[in-house]
Design an enzyme around this catalytic site. Structure first.
Site, PDB file in Angstrom:
ATOM      1  N   LYS A  95     -50.374 -94.054 -20.650  1.00  0.00           N
ATOM      2  CA  LYS A  95     -49.943 -92.688 -20.355  1.00  0.00           C
ATOM      3  C   LYS A  95     -48.606 -92.719 -19.617  1.00  0.00           C
ATOM      4  CE  LYS A  95     -51.537 -88.616 -17.783  1.00  0.00           C
ATOM      5  NZ  LYS A  95     -52.479 -88.140 -16.768  1.00  0.00           N
ATOM      6  N   GLN A  96     -48.442 -93.744 -18.763  1.00  0.00           N
ATOM      7  CA  GLN A  96     -47.286 -93.756 -17.860  1.00  0.00           C
ATOM      8  C   GLN A  96     -46.983 -95.191 -17.447  1.00  0.00           C
ATOM      9  OE1 GLN A  96     -50.498 -91.902 -15.345  1.00  0.00           O
ATOM     10  NE2 GLN A  96     -48.938 -92.260 -13.781  1.00  0.00           N
ATOM     11  N   TRP A 151     -51.214 -90.809  -4.840  1.00  0.00           N
ATOM     12  CA  TRP A 151     -50.291 -91.922  -4.577  1.00  0.00           C
ATOM     13  C   TRP A 151     -48.837 -91.494  -4.763  1.00  0.00           C
ATOM     14  CZ3 TRP A 151     -48.361 -95.623  -8.766  1.00  0.00           C
ATOM     15  CH2 TRP A 151     -48.278 -94.977 -10.009  1.00  0.00           C
ATOM     16  N   GLU A 192     -53.374 -93.905 -16.676  1.00  0.00           N
ATOM     17  CA  GLU A 192     -54.659 -93.192 -16.741  1.00  0.00           C
ATOM     18  C   GLU A 192     -55.240 -93.128 -18.149  1.00  0.00           C
ATOM     19  OE1 GLU A 192     -53.725 -89.498 -14.759  1.00  0.00           O
ATOM     20  OE2 GLU A 192     -54.152 -90.394 -12.790  1.00  0.00           O
TER      21      GLU A 192
HETATM   22  O1  IFM Z   1     -50.902 -89.149  -9.420  1.00  0.00           O
HETATM   23  C1  IFM Z   1     -50.622 -88.603 -10.661  1.00  0.00           C
HETATM   24  C2  IFM Z   1     -51.114 -89.559 -11.723  1.00  0.00           C
HETATM   25  O2  IFM Z   1     -50.444 -90.778 -11.656  1.00  0.00           O
HETATM   26  C3  IFM Z   1     -50.915 -88.957 -13.090  1.00  0.00           C
HETATM   27  N1  IFM Z   1     -51.608 -87.695 -13.183  1.00  0.00           N
HETATM   28  C4  IFM Z   1     -51.133 -86.731 -12.200  1.00  0.00           C
HETATM   29  C5  IFM Z   1     -51.273 -87.256 -10.779  1.00  0.00           C
HETATM   30  C6  IFM Z   1     -50.675 -86.249  -9.795  1.00  0.00           C
HETATM   31  O3  IFM Z   1     -49.308 -86.134  -9.987  1.00  0.00           O
END
Ligand code: IFM
Length: 730
Positions: free
Chosen positions: A571-572, A333, A462
């Site tokens: 995580k984000q 994405w 994640e």
């Molecule tokens: O798409 C991302 C994900 O949001 C977090 N882990 C790494 C992936 C690739 O950059």
């Protein structure tokens, strides 16, 4: 040398070598070539990876699962390391000349961001012999199959020069080593044929059965040689300037039996390449006054983003671009939510080609939906060829939001460009098929007041997997359902009938999507006055971030996923990202409240996170925090902040830094289809400027003590500056 346009390595330090193979890599969206030294290494270089990649050219292996479930992808997709054709061997009076065989002075490597060229030079001396060596290199932005090098060997003391220029057939991916999948490998294409009269090798992949032609064209007449795994030519002289143009043609990209071969000279290619870059920067530059390191960092980011991105509609952009084997070359994405916005406002034709890739892989997404027993289309979480390649479903396949992300990007593309031709078929088909997926996957649930719920998904975060009603997913799925209807309404009657017939859309189907959208469940916790990230988020104990020992981060490397999923920790950016994307729908107080809460539970262990927090912090007036987060991402690769730049650039972060400036500090937003700007000037800067396009008008925005606009091209545009309408025109 152009100040603030060049990344310079003055003096060779072996400790920087590995990461610099990524930093100084050249690519053009099709070919990618790591910055290994063409003339080789006489010495033990344990930290080097020869890497030459072709976007869309991959190898597959049966994925070995400990326990395989229904619908898990059967085979992997791994971007293949292709034959290396850059190589030279240089001999000075029979002595091998490279960085390890002599005394090296005046070493310098320059990545000229403005012109898209990398030049490496040094003086090599040994036993009273001395020569100047220079290699200039670029991956042509106008002829995607071409990688061009110019080698100059100039004696400082009189000597005989011999240069061997070659294609090396035997190459291997590093991925099996780094992923400990040794029993799968080696990933290497097999040599099928050598065409000596054409200096050409033809390789075939072992499992996918793709063919690749690697062809060399030299500017000088040489002596042909063929030995072991190499073919090439040998050149002799007292001083040598040799141009080498490499062409790669892949059967994944074109019909090789109908190949239209044309050799271009180095200078012809360079001329066209320089013009491309000039035009790119005229449409995309960001300048910062008051911080030179940051200025270079920003231009580096935009340069690498452009280099990384497929522009042919048949390929996408990998999370690591074409600079390394990280994530096996997969697109996520990251493409739609990070890279695409940058192109949308600078080079909209590239944004379009990224969406075309999704259109051309819509059939694979339809097939995937069938496998998953749902209607419509389900795009893959990670892919090269359009099929799902994610073997870990909780934080992979379950990220169904990819569907809504692609749909969001389609609609944004339309809002910004007004490209009705694209919407007539491609855009609307994508929106309809993705909307169908949501309608089929979600359900009206009694215990949620009969609202439309989307259960069993993973949102962008994640560290929180397989949840019900992820706020981000539900909010974007709602937009997807609404925009599918809107896009059908945009069509003229005849076009609409055509599409309805093609996709078998019944009269009542769109109203069902609208009903689901109107009734989309968005959880709300009254006590906290907050939207939960998902139904269970607030029911979990918070991860004690403050008291977790430093060496236990990143969490995923130190705790079993279940221990992480069990706690409240992100995580984000997840809900923060949803709010940024749909900001119009929230008042300032709500945004602040959510930012404060979620900021405190986010560990930013994805490079996709800092930038989003920076943007929202800007919008709510947390200027110091906005700046801090921006600074954490601005030079992430250049300074190797995550200590893994050697595996490839962090593509989404590169794009995120552009969003920090334009959406964050520049306050750029689309409200009801109109462009709004509310710029602030970070205290540490004297001024900044960015060039962007909206609905065909290109203009430059300069933010100093005041904001000024410079019209550059197009029909003219109304912009809302701090809420007041301003006309930008010729
Ligand atoms: O798409 C991302 C994900 O949001 C977090 N882990 C790494 C992936 C690739 O950059």
């Amino acid at each position: 040398m152009n100040k603030n346009w060049c990344v310079v390595e003055s003096g060779y330090d072996v400790n920087n070598h590995y990461k610099n193979e990524t930093i100084f890599a050249v690519s053009n969206g099709f070919i990618g070539s790591r910055a290994t030294f063409e003339e080789g290494y006489d010495g033990d270089m344990d930290k080097t990876i020869e890497g030459n990649f072709i976007n869309g050219f991959y190898e597959s292996e049966v994925i070995k699962y400990g326990e395989k479930g229904y619908g898990f992808p059967d085979v992997s997709q791994t971007m293949l390391n292709v034959p290396n054709a850059k190589g030279f061997e240089i001999y000075i009076n029979h002595e091998r000349c490279n960085i390890f065989t002599g005394n090296i002075t005046d070493y310098k490597r320059v990545l000229d961001l403005k012109r898209g060229l990398v030049t490496r030079s040094y003086i090599w001396s040994k036993n009273a012999l001395s020569v100047y060596v220079e290699i200039e290199k670029f991956a042509s932005m106008t002829h995607k199959n071409k990688l061009a090098l110019r080698l100059k060997v100039k004696p400082i003391t009189p000597c005989e020069v011999k240069v061997i220029s070659f294609i090396e057939s035997k190459v291997q991916n590093d991925t099996p080593r780094t992923n400990a999948r040794i029993d799968y490998g080696p990933y290497e294409p097999v040599l099928l044929e050598v065409k000596r009269n054409r200096l050409e090798m033809i390789h075939r992949t072992k499992h996918t059965g793709f063919d690749l032609i690697t062809h060399l064209h030299h500017s000088l007449e040489g002596e042909y040689f063929e030995e072991d795994d190499r073919i090439g030519e040998i050149f002799y002289g007292h001083e040598i300037t040799l141009d080498k143009v490499i062409s790669y043609h892949a059967s994944t990209d074109e019909d090789l039996s109908k190949l239209n071969r044309k050799d271009f000279s180095y200078d012809e290619l360079k001329q066209a390449h320089l013009s491309y870059y000039q035009d790119f920067w005229n449409h995309a530059d960001v300048s910062i006054e008051g911080d030179d390191d940051l200025q270079i960092g920003m231009r580096f980011n935009m340069f690498h983003l452009l280099q990384a991105t497929g522009r042919d509609g048949k390929t996408s952009v990998g999370a690591k671009g074409l600079t390394g084997e990280g994530y096996e070359g997969h697109a996520f994405w990251d493409t739609e939510m990070y890279a695409l916005p940058f192109f949308l406002y600078t080079k909209p034709e590239i944004a379009k080609s990224l969406l075309e890739f999704r259109y051309h892989t819509l059939d694979q997404a339809r097939d995937r939906a069938k496998v998953m027993a749902v209607d419509g289309a389900l795009y893959p979480w990670r892919t090269i060829n359009g099929e799902e390649a994610s073997p870990y479903f909780p934080a992979g396949t379950a990220q169904y939001h990819i569907n809504a992300d692609i749909a969001f990007a389609v609609w944004r593309y339309f809002e910004v460009t007004g490209d009705m031709d694209f919407m007539k078929i491609m855009g609307t088909e994508i929106l309809v098929e993705t909307a169908r997926f949501w309608f089929s996957y979600g359900d009206y649930i009694d215990t949620k007041d009969g609202k439309f719920c989307i259960n069993g998904v993973t949102g962008p975060d994640e560290y929180t997997a397989i949840v019900n009603n992820n706020f981000y997913t539900n909010s974007l799925a709602k937009e997807n359902l609404i925009n599918a209807c809107k896009s059908l309404d945009l069509l003229a009657e005849e076009e609409r009938t055509l599409l309805q017939n093609k996709l078998d859309i019944s009269e009542s189907e769109p109203s069902k999507w609208l009903h689901a959208a109107d009734n989309m469940y968005i959880g709300y916790n009254k006590e906290k006055g907050l939207y939960p990230q998902d139904d269970a988020f607030f029911d979990k104990a918070k991860w004690d971030i403050e008291n977790t020992p430093k060496e236990k981060f990143p969490l995923l490397d130190n705790y079993h996923p279940l221990m992480i999923y069990n706690k409240q920790v992100s995580k984000q950016a997840d809900i923060v990202l949803a709010i940024f994307l749909l900001e119009e729908k929230f008042d300032l107080e709500t945004i602040k409240k959510h930012y404060d809460y979620y900021e405190a539970v986010t560990v930013h262990e994805s490079s996709l996170s800092f930038c989003i927090h920076s943007i929202l912090a800007s919008h709510i007036g947390y200027h110091d925090q906005a700046y801090d987060y921006f600074m954490k991402s601005a030079r992430l690769d250049l300074d190797d902040v995550h200590n893994n730049t050697h595996a490839g650039i962090h593509m989404a972060n590169l794009a995120g830094t552009w969003m920090c400036i334009v959406n964050g500090f520049g306050g750029m937003k689309i409200k009801q289809g109109n462009l709004h700007l509310d710029p602030v000037l970070p205290e540490k800067w004297d001024a900044y400027a960015f060039t962007m396009s909206f609905k065909g008008t290109t203009f430059k925005v300069t933010v100093k003590d005041q904001v000024s606009f410079e019209y550059l091209e197009g029909p003219g545009l109304d912009v809302h500056l701090y809420g007041k309408k301003v006309r930008i025109e010729c």
